[in-house]
Design a protein around this motif. Structure first.
Motif, mmCIF file in Angstrom:
data_model
loop_
_atom_site.group_PDB
_atom_site.id
_atom_site.type_symbol
_atom_site.label_atom_id
_atom_site.label_comp_id
_atom_site.label_asym_id
_atom_site.label_seq_id
_atom_site.Cartn_x
_atom_site.Cartn_y
_atom_site.Cartn_z
ATOM 1 N N GLY A 386 5.637 12.241 -15.956
ATOM 2 C CA GLY A 386 4.591 11.371 -16.503
ATOM 3 C C GLY A 386 3.654 12.167 -17.398
ATOM 4 O O GLY A 386 3.297 11.754 -18.510
ATOM 5 N N GLU A 387 3.293 13.333 -16.936
ATOM 6 C CA GLU A 387 2.367 14.171 -17.693
ATOM 7 C C GLU A 387 3.019 14.665 -18.987
ATOM 8 O O GLU A 387 2.398 14.675 -20.058
ATOM 9 C CB GLU A 387 1.969 15.367 -16.809
ATOM 10 N N ILE A 388 4.279 15.062 -18.868
ATOM 11 C CA ILE A 388 4.990 15.543 -20.071
ATOM 12 C C ILE A 388 5.066 14.417 -21.106
ATOM 13 O O ILE A 388 4.772 14.620 -22.288
ATOM 14 C CB ILE A 388 6.409 16.056 -19.695
ATOM 15 N N GLN A 392 3.588 14.433 -24.856
ATOM 16 C CA GLN A 392 4.465 14.225 -26.021
ATOM 17 C C GLN A 392 3.942 13.084 -26.897
ATOM 18 O O GLN A 392 3.896 13.193 -28.115
ATOM 19 C CB GLN A 392 5.908 13.952 -25.563
ATOM 20 N N ARG A 393 3.522 12.012 -26.220
ATOM 21 C CA ARG A 393 3.018 10.850 -26.980
ATOM 22 C C ARG A 393 1.780 11.227 -27.791
ATOM 23 O O ARG A 393 1.606 10.805 -28.923
ATOM 24 C CB ARG A 393 2.675 9.694 -26.021
ATOM 25 N N LYS A 394 0.953 12.055 -27.191
ATOM 26 C CA LYS A 394 -0.285 12.458 -27.875
ATOM 27 C C LYS A 394 0.041 13.266 -29.142
ATOM 28 O O LYS A 394 -0.613 13.101 -30.185
ATOM 29 C CB LYS A 394 -1.148 13.287 -26.913
ATOM 30 N N ILE A 395 1.059 14.120 -29.048
ATOM 31 C CA ILE A 395 1.435 14.897 -30.243
ATOM 32 C C ILE A 395 2.026 13.960 -31.301
ATOM 33 O O ILE A 395 1.707 14.064 -32.491
ATOM 34 C CB ILE A 395 2.441 16.020 -29.899
ATOM 35 N N VAL A 396 2.873 13.002 -30.844
ATOM 36 C CA VAL A 396 3.470 12.049 -31.794
ATOM 37 C C VAL A 396 2.341 11.347 -32.565
ATOM 38 O O VAL A 396 2.392 11.213 -33.792
ATOM 39 C CB VAL A 396 4.370 11.018 -31.054
ATOM 40 N N GLU A 397 1.311 10.927 -31.823
ATOM 41 C CA GLU A 397 0.181 10.238 -32.483
ATOM 42 C C GLU A 397 -0.539 11.158 -33.471
ATOM 43 O O GLU A 397 -0.880 10.761 -34.575
ATOM 44 C CB GLU A 397 -0.846 9.770 -31.440
ATOM 45 N N LYS A 406 6.613 9.181 -38.313
ATOM 46 C CA LYS A 406 6.910 9.186 -36.883
ATOM 47 C C LYS A 406 7.892 10.334 -36.622
ATOM 48 O O LYS A 406 8.891 10.476 -37.314
ATOM 49 C CB LYS A 406 7.535 7.840 -36.498
ATOM 50 N N ALA A 407 7.545 11.140 -35.647
ATOM 51 C CA ALA A 407 8.422 12.272 -35.312
ATOM 52 C C ALA A 407 8.814 12.172 -33.852
ATOM 53 O O ALA A 407 8.127 11.547 -33.050
ATOM 54 C CB ALA A 407 7.663 13.578 -35.535
ATOM 55 N N LYS A 408 9.939 12.793 -33.518
ATOM 56 C CA LYS A 408 10.294 12.910 -32.108
ATOM 57 C C LYS A 408 9.714 14.244 -31.641
ATOM 58 O O LYS A 408 9.840 15.251 -32.342
ATOM 59 C CB LYS A 408 11.810 12.917 -31.972
ATOM 60 N N VAL A 409 9.050 14.236 -30.491
ATOM 61 C CA VAL A 409 8.455 15.484 -30.010
ATOM 62 C C VAL A 409 9.052 15.826 -28.653
ATOM 63 O O VAL A 409 9.152 14.969 -27.776
ATOM 64 C CB VAL A 409 6.918 15.340 -29.908
ATOM 65 N N THR A 410 9.517 17.032 -28.494
ATOM 66 C CA THR A 410 10.060 17.467 -27.210
ATOM 67 C C THR A 410 9.324 18.703 -26.743
ATOM 68 O O THR A 410 9.293 19.713 -27.442
ATOM 69 C CB THR A 410 11.576 17.796 -27.357
ATOM 70 N N LEU A 411 8.717 18.587 -25.571
ATOM 71 C CA LEU A 411 8.044 19.764 -25.007
ATOM 72 C C LEU A 411 9.079 20.617 -24.287
ATOM 73 O O LEU A 411 9.957 20.093 -23.600
ATOM 74 C CB LEU A 411 6.971 19.324 -24.013
ATOM 75 N N VAL A 412 8.980 21.916 -24.474
ATOM 76 C CA VAL A 412 9.914 22.821 -23.800
ATOM 77 C C VAL A 412 9.118 23.832 -22.979
ATOM 78 O O VAL A 412 7.904 23.988 -23.168
ATOM 79 C CB VAL A 412 10.855 23.533 -24.813
ATOM 80 N N ALA A 413 9.833 24.500 -22.074
ATOM 81 C CA ALA A 413 9.162 25.430 -21.151
ATOM 82 C C ALA A 413 8.608 26.640 -21.897
ATOM 83 O O ALA A 413 9.106 26.987 -22.965
ATOM 84 C CB ALA A 413 10.160 25.873 -20.091
ATOM 85 N N PRO A 414 7.573 27.287 -21.333
ATOM 86 C CA PRO A 414 7.025 28.486 -21.978
ATOM 87 C C PRO A 414 8.127 29.521 -22.215
ATOM 88 O O PRO A 414 9.066 29.625 -21.429
ATOM 89 C CB PRO A 414 6.013 29.012 -20.950
ATOM 90 N N LYS A 415 8.002 30.252 -23.334
ATOM 91 C CA LYS A 415 8.891 31.391 -23.663
ATOM 92 C C LYS A 415 10.321 30.984 -23.994
ATOM 93 O O LYS A 415 11.242 31.782 -23.853
ATOM 94 C CB LYS A 415 8.963 32.410 -22.502
ATOM 95 N N THR A 416 10.532 29.744 -24.382
ATOM 96 C CA THR A 416 11.913 29.376 -24.703
ATOM 97 C C THR A 416 12.159 29.387 -26.215
ATOM 98 O O THR A 416 13.295 29.333 -26.654
ATOM 99 C CB THR A 416 12.297 27.996 -24.114
ATOM 100 N N ILE A 417 11.101 29.464 -27.010
ATOM 101 C CA ILE A 417 11.297 29.532 -28.462
ATOM 102 C C ILE A 417 11.205 31.004 -28.870
ATOM 103 O O ILE A 417 10.261 31.699 -28.481
ATOM 104 C CB ILE A 417 10.289 28.640 -29.205
#
Ligand code: DLL
Length: 433
Positions: A386-388, A392-397, A406-417
């Motif tokens: 729910g929090e994720i 994500q919705r907040k970033i999309v806005e 309109k973009a698709k936003v995907t949150l990923v875990a720390p240190k994965t990029i």
């Protein structure tokens, strides 16, 4: 009161500067006419001779040159001095086609290092400072340029190069480095590592950073300043013109002073090539005024920015350029909308993320798609869906209101990029593949 490295140039009256530029321009055009057959042919094609260039007001008469010319003339075609007078090359990190190779005489290196010294002094450097140069050394100009500038100022210089982050931190701590020179993305990464080691801004001896070589947002600056407890100064330059130090920031942090006694800037409309008035956004074009090994007249940088003659509180009279938004060739056109990665970065940092993101662009059923992968910081990391989703919705806005897309936003875990030690690679555009 701020100090200057070369006050006679940095604080010259407009009248004196223009007189100097006029004189240098005439000499440089003559030098190119006599020594660079490739450019002479372009002048002849346009029906221009050195006699037509009597002052900087005649600059527009000269032909523009671009990276395409540099590639065509590779490797020696734009060289402006005999090989025996050149003492070094540097080269761009371009991934496609031929690299650009730029040649330097000893005098070119000397003037370039002066420009870097001006940047260091503007950031507060003195002989008492310890300056860690964490830009790459080698063909890339960052390491060599700031290393040379730091010597000129008389700082104790650590020619660190990039990489080996824990060793970087060890030297900063053990040698009490006060000035850090690095790409902003690497500086942010060092900041992250300091945090992981439990060190806050007060434990870090650094007081200033000189960060450039890639576009970075104002929001990223604030983030780096807070994490490292420093003042972060922007520096701009390109291999074709020497390297870092074409322009540099002072304590006002409202744009970079162009070393216009060496590099004459213009802004043009990238489509019509028409010269635009100071204050209008467009493509930055530079004319070198005293380079010998690799003189360039009216070189199109592809960088999009704005010039300003507003009076600066630091006392320098050198014209300023705003932080470049990005390069016209890095600008993404997504469903017809112009998008610079730095705009996306601003939205993310405003919402508490760090500059660890990746932009994926593709085309599905003839429609462009935009996806942004964003790393959560360790503090916000959660597996609560729910929090994720809410994040994500907040970033999309945020992106929608910044870009109108309109973009698709995907949150990923720390240190994965993947982190970058040099210039960050933020965009994967599959449409070009
Ligand atoms: O990046 C030289 C440099 C080294 C500048 C260290 C500053 C610090 P190139 O690899 O040839 O040279 O890349 C030049 O990088 O045309 C801009 O698009 C971009 N760039 C450089 N500085 C900045 C900056 C070095 N401060 C290209 N802000 C340029 C935004 C920058 N973009």
């Amino acid at each position: 009161m701020e100090r200057y490295f070369q006050p006679e140039m940095e604080c010259a009256s407009r009248e004196d500067m223009v007189a100097l530029q006029n004189e240098k321009l005439k000499k440089q055009v003559q030098h190119v006419w006599e020594n660079v057959p490739y450019y002479r042919a372009k002048m002849e094609e346009k029906g221009v001779t050195p006699d037509d260039i009597q002052s900087i007001d005649d600059l527009y008469k000269l032909p523009l040159i671009s990276k395409k010319d540099l590639r065509e003339a590779y490797p020696y075609g734009l060289m402006g001095a005999p090989l025996r007078d050149c003492v070094r090359i540097h080269s761009t990190s371009g991934t496609t086609g031929k690299r650009v190779v730029a040649f330097y005489t000893q005098n070119d290196i000397d003037l370039w290092e002066d420009c870097c010294a001006r940047a260091l002094v503007a950031a507060g450097a003195t002989k008492d400072d310890v300056c860690q140069v964490s830009y790459g050394f080698g063909l890339f100009t960052g390491g060599a340029g700031l290393n040379g500038g730091s010597h000129k100022v008389g700082c104790l210089t650590i020619p660190m190069s990039s990489g080996n982050t824990d060793r970087q931190i060890m030297f900063i701590e053990d040698l009490q480095a006060t000035i850090l020179c690095a790409t902003p993305s690497y500086a942010a990464y060092l900041g992250e590592r300091f945090k992981e080691l439990g060190m806050g801004p007060d434990d870090i001896p650094l007081k200033a950073g000189i960060f450039g070589a890639e576009a970075w947002s104002e929001e990223m600056r604030q983030d780096i300043q807070n994490t490292l407890g420093i003042k972060a100064y922007d520096i701009y330059g390109l291999t074709e013109l020497s390297g870092p130090g074409v322009s540099f920031e002072c304590s006002e942090q409202t744009g970079m002073h162009v070393n216009e006694d060496h590099f004459l800037p213009e802004i043009i409309d990238p489509d019509t090539e028409e010269v635009l008035p100071v204050g209008t956004e467009g493509e930055l074009v530079f004319t070198s005024l005293d380079k010998e090994g690799f003189p360039l007249l009216r070189y199109r940088t592809r960088d999009i920015c704005v010039l300003s003659r507003a009076k600066c509180s630091c006392g320098r009279t050198l014209i300023k350029m705003k932080k470049p938004k990005g390069r016209s060739d890095d600008m993404l056109i997504i469903r017809g909308v112009n998008v610079f990665p730095s705009q996306i970065e601003a939205v993310l940092i405003n919402q508490g993320y760090q500059a660890n993101y990746q932009i994926l662009v593709d085309r599905v059923n003839n429609t462009d798609t935009l996806e942004v992968l964003v790393e959560m910081t360790p503090e916000m990391f959660t597996d609560n869906l729910g929090e994720i989703n809410a994040r994500q919705r907040k970033i999309v806005e945020g992106l929608k209101s910044m870009l109108g897309l309109k973009a698709k936003v995907t949150l990923v875990a720390p240190k994965t990029i993947t982190r970058s030690e040099g210039k960050a690679v933020r965009v994967v555009d599959k449409r070009k593949i």
